[in-house]
Design an enzyme around this catalytic site. Structure first.
Site, PDB file in Angstrom:
ATOM      1  N   ASP A 210       0.832  -1.191   0.000  1.00 41.30           N
ATOM      2  CA  ASP A 210       0.000   0.000   0.000  1.00 41.30           C
ATOM      3  C   ASP A 210       0.877   1.255   0.000  1.00 41.30           C
ATOM      4  O   ASP A 210       1.900   1.311   0.692  1.00 41.30           O
ATOM      5  CB  ASP A 210      -0.896  -0.031   1.244  1.00 41.30           C
ATOM      6  CG  ASP A 210      -1.884   1.115   1.296  1.00 41.30           C
ATOM      7  OD1 ASP A 210      -2.738   1.189   0.396  1.00 41.30           O
ATOM      8  OD2 ASP A 210      -1.803   1.926   2.238  1.00 41.30           O
ATOM      9  N   GLU A 270      14.643 -14.545  -0.136  1.00 38.51           N
ATOM     10  CA  GLU A 270      14.993 -15.639   0.779  1.00 38.51           C
ATOM     11  C   GLU A 270      14.039 -16.820   0.616  1.00 38.51           C
ATOM     12  O   GLU A 270      14.312 -17.923   1.087  1.00 38.51           O
ATOM     13  CB  GLU A 270      14.936 -15.155   2.233  1.00 38.51           C
ATOM     14  CG  GLU A 270      15.963 -14.089   2.585  1.00 38.51           C
ATOM     15  CD  GLU A 270      15.722 -13.503   3.982  1.00 38.51           C
ATOM     16  OE1 GLU A 270      14.862 -14.061   4.713  1.00 38.51           O
ATOM     17  OE2 GLU A 270      16.366 -12.500   4.331  1.00 38.51           O
TER      18      GLU A 270
END
Length: 551
Positions: A210, A270
């Site tokens: 956002d 990751e």
């Protein structure tokens, strides 16, 4: 208990490129417990609808604990579920079911600000010397007691609010109850990145970020310059809001954001095959910022810009202008396009309020959207052709609309509950006698049950076209080459590998005959449009479309 669904042996790291993402506004999707408000169990129960539609992923707007002053975009705990929506176990079950159906799950992260009820802010405002004193944007008043600069809030008025405990102002780009986090503080960044890992470990496939360009502010708190009236644009804020009177140089869009986005991307990397799309809320530099944030392969995978969410009429020249603008600003980047979402007037009304055959019009628009170069967001109810609801002032919930009524009625008109069953109480959304926003009768008549299986319906056209799109890699991942964008004709090629698909649209209420571009073209079917070819002429009906493949 954390449930992480099994992944394919070789995850597709590129799944997001050309994906169709279905946006769910959780308050309004499906109520499972009869309180008139949608919830996570309700979403889980309705995931088969999204799978059958042909979407690749869902984006779920915030469901975190919140005082709901901005209906979830004011987060008071980043690693929990608001009891209104359910529990973490309910979320785990949602992830499991989505993955079983072949759907990716993206969730909304609100990292530019929190609720003033968040424990971080409660501690920060308690004194000037506590461990989190610098976690938010605080400033002394000017000598005359006024705010430190001229920055304005998107929701109206100053972007600064006086706190009597600290005897300082704090910054809020949105509501006064949404204080801005200070991302210049490395501890704040670390906390937000750890929160991101929390949800990744829980099994999410990506994020929608956002207000991504609001993360940083100018350390020196310099005043924004005035914006020339000729450049004012109401796509960031409604025209009645003086926010449009400034050039937002110092309160957002700061260069420091690049390094943070690189840190964020490193966390995503990751984990296998994660994707993120950033919402760039800026009508002045939108495409330029998209280019900055998606370049290099080390920041955002894609960005969600406002160009097609603006009030400007969608014309052939506008489509070409936006795509060409994106290509120029972000030659390495990838866009995510939407015509509607939870913050803007539904496009069936925004662009089609004067159109006589609105069914044909929204079908044509759906094909335009789904053949753009980029990924696609579909907002819940769009596949039913829902129009903007007319909400009475007494029923308004959105503080934005309450603030600027009646010139701007806020965002409630696009947030009304999803309609599932034309014959059921509350259209099958809830068993409650009253829902959090009223359901218009005209929406109930367009419920899923009324359209499912009807080949002429908007719903079946969405399903048909999404299936057609998946059959042609050029429409999913291809480049775009515009051939015609003057007058009512929009014509372009999508090209991927050995496949070239011609897309032609009549964006007018009059039939149109055009010549195809040079070359041998094989007319395609299965997309739901009924254009014909006579000799060297393509006959496009009102709001019609034509598709062909280079032979």
């Amino acid at each position: 208990m954390t449930i992480v669904s099994a992944s394919p042996a070789v995850p597709d790291k590129d799944w997001w490129r050309g994906a169709v993402i279905y946006q769910i506004y959780p308050r309004s999707f499906q109520d499972s417990n009869g309180d008139g408000i949608g919830d996570l169990k309700g979403i889980t129960a309705r995931l088969p609808h999204i799978s059958a539609l042909g979407a690749d992923a869902v984006w779920i707007s915030p469901f975190f604990p919140s005082p709901m002053k901005d209906f979830g975009y004011d987060v008071s705990n980043y690693t929990e579920v608001d009891p209104m929506f359910g529990t973490l176990s309910d979320f785990d079950a949602l992830i499991h079911e989505a993955h079983r159906l072949g759907l990716k799950v993206m969730i909304d992260l609100v990292m530019s600000h929190s609720s003033d009820q968040h424990a971080w802010f409660i501690e920060s405002r308690s004194s000037r010397v506590n461990p989190k004193a610098d976690w938010y944007v605080w400033s002394d008043a000017k000598p005359d007691g006024t705010p430190p600069n001229n920055w304005l809030s998107i929701f109206g008025g100053s972007a600064w609010h006086w706190d009597p405990t600290r005897m300082q102002y704090y910054m809020h780009n949105f509501l006064t109850s949404q204080p801005d986090l200070n991302l210049h503080n490395a501890e704040v960044q670390d906390a937000l990145l750890e929160m991101t890992r929390f949800w990744l470990k829980r099994g999410v496939d990506g994020f929608r970020l956002d207000t991504i360009n609001f993360y940083f502010h100018d350390r020196d708190l310099r005043d924004n310059p005035a914006l020339d009236p000729s450049r004012r644009n109401a796509s960031t804020a409604p025209a009645v809001n003086p926010y449009n009177f400034q050039e937002h140089v110092y309160d957002k869009n700061r260069p420091e954001n690049i390094d943070f986005l690189k840190r964020f991307r490193a966390v995503l990397d990751e984990f296998p095959s994660i994707a993120a799309v950033g919402e760039v809320g800026d009508s002045q530099r939108g495409l330029e910022i998209v280019g900055e944030y998606t370049s290099g392969g080390d920041k955002m995978h894609m960005c969600y810009a406002f160009e097609f969410l603006a009030p400007d009429a969608l014309t052939p020249s506008r489509v070409a202008e936006v795509q060409d603008g994106f290509s120029g600003a972000a030659p390495e980047g990838w866009a995510c396009w939407a015509f509607s979402n939870h913050d803007v007037v539904r496009h069936a009304s925004r662009w089609g309020s004067e159109v006589l055959d609105r069914e044909a019009y929204v079908k044509m628009l759906s094909a335009v959207l789904m053949t753009q170069r980029g990924s696609v967001c579909i907002y819940q109810g769009e596949e039913l052709g829902l129009t903007e609801a007319d909400i009475a002032y007494a029923d308004l919930q959105d503080p934005y609309g309450i603030q600027f009524w009646p010139e701007f009625k806020g965002r409630d008109g696009c947030r009304t509950p999803m309609v599932w069953d034309a014959q059921a109480l509350q259209a099958g959304f809830s068993t409650s006698e009253k829902t959090w926003l009223p359901i218009p009768v005209e929406h109930q008549l367009r419920a899923v049950s009324a359209q499912y299986g009807d080949p002429e319906s908007v719903l079946e056209q969405y399903r048909r076209f999404l299936a057609f799109r998946k059959q042609h890699p050029a429409l999913v991942k291809g480049e775009v080459r515009f051939l015609e964008s003057e007058g009512p004709l929009l014509q372009y090629e999508r090209i991927f590998g050995d496949e070239a698909v011609l897309c032609a649209f009549n964006m007018s209420a009059e039939p149109l005959s055009v010549e195809p571009p040079p070359g041998d073209w094989e007319m395609l079917d299965g997309h739901g449009f009924e254009s014909t070819v006579e000799g060297n002429q393509i006959n496009l009906p009102v709001w019609g479309a034509y598709f062909a493949r280079r032979a």
